[in-house]
Design a protein around this motif. Structure first.
Motif, PDB file in Angstrom:
ATOM      1  N   SER A   1      -2.111  13.340   7.220  1.00 52.33           N
ATOM      2  CA  SER A   1      -1.114  12.530   7.924  1.00 52.33           C
ATOM      3  C   SER A   1       0.167  12.492   7.099  1.00 52.33           C
ATOM      4  N   ASN A   2       1.232  11.966   7.691  1.00 48.81           N
ATOM      5  CA  ASN A   2       2.453  11.732   6.930  1.00 48.81           C
ATOM      6  C   ASN A   2       2.164  10.635   5.906  1.00 48.81           C
ATOM      7  N   PRO A   3       2.799  10.697   4.731  1.00 49.81           N
ATOM      8  CA  PRO A   3       2.665   9.573   3.804  1.00 49.81           C
ATOM      9  C   PRO A   3       3.135   8.289   4.490  1.00 49.81           C
TER      10      PRO A   3
ATOM     11  N   TRP B   1       0.858  -1.184   0.000  1.00 49.14           N
ATOM     12  CA  TRP B   1       0.000   0.000   0.000  1.00 49.14           C
ATOM     13  C   TRP B   1       0.896   1.237   0.000  1.00 49.14           C
ATOM     14  N   PHE B   2       0.447   2.306  -0.634  1.00 47.34           N
ATOM     15  CA  PHE B   2       1.093   3.608  -0.459  1.00 47.34           C
ATOM     16  C   PHE B   2      -0.007   4.631  -0.257  1.00 47.34           C
ATOM     17  N   MET B   3       0.085   5.348   0.829  1.00 47.04           N
ATOM     18  CA  MET B   3      -0.888   6.408   1.110  1.00 47.04           C
ATOM     19  C   MET B   3      -0.123   7.721   1.190  1.00 47.04           C
ATOM     20  N   ASP B   4      -0.576   8.688   0.408  1.00 54.13           N
ATOM     21  CA  ASP B   4       0.155   9.951   0.321  1.00 54.13           C
ATOM     22  C   ASP B   4      -0.156  10.911   1.473  1.00 54.13           C
ATOM     23  N   GLY B   5      -1.043  10.509   2.376  1.00 56.59           N
ATOM     24  CA  GLY B   5      -1.352  11.344   3.533  1.00 56.59           C
ATOM     25  C   GLY B   5      -2.434  12.387   3.272  1.00 56.59           C
TER      26      GLY B   5
END
Length: 143
Positions: A53-55, A40-44
């Protein structure tokens, strides 16, 4: 939209040293524990594009249950750069005190809260103890 592994590489590359090297090493260690896991990658950012939030990079998958009974798929282990170092999230644990009680003393220079282990650099902590904590979290949330 770039592939998730490209987004993760770009995120790590954007970090200053020694955080960049530490995050890449942590990434390899987690993939060693979970070789076939979903990434998963969440850019925040939230739906409107506002930073909330922080990535962060996530590994694995579990069904998170909300108080109202709803569930959603989310990652088991997450890592994120913060202003002073790195945060490792071990999500889905029932007992909010377990990480600190079971692993806190042996981790080294780290702050342990309910599901987060924060440290400045990998050299400040016992990586083997961190891996043991992550293995515990993975076992607890395996679907």
């Amino acid at each position: 939209m770039p592939r998730i592994d490209e987004q993760i590489d770009d995120y790590f590359a954007a970090q200053p040293e020694p955080k960049r090297t530490d995050m890449r090493e942590l990434h390899r260690a987690i993939l060693g524990l979970m070789p076939k896991c979903k990434l998963w990658f969440m850019d925040g950012k939230d739906g409107s594009g506002k930073t909330v939030s922080n990535p962060n990079v996530g590994y694995g998958t579990q069904a998170l249950k909300y108080a109202n009974g709803d569930t959603r798929e989310f990652y088991q282990i997450g890592i994120s750069a913060n202003t002073t170092g790195i945060s490792v999230y071990i999500l889905g644990l029932e007992d909010r005190k377990y990480l600190a009680q079971a692993f806190g003393r042996d981790l080294g220079k780290a702050k342990v809260t309910g599901y987060c282990i924060k440290f400045r650099t990998l050299s400040d902590i016992s990586v083997e103890t961190l891996k043991a904590a992550m293995r515990y979290g993975i076992d607890q949330t395996a679907n």
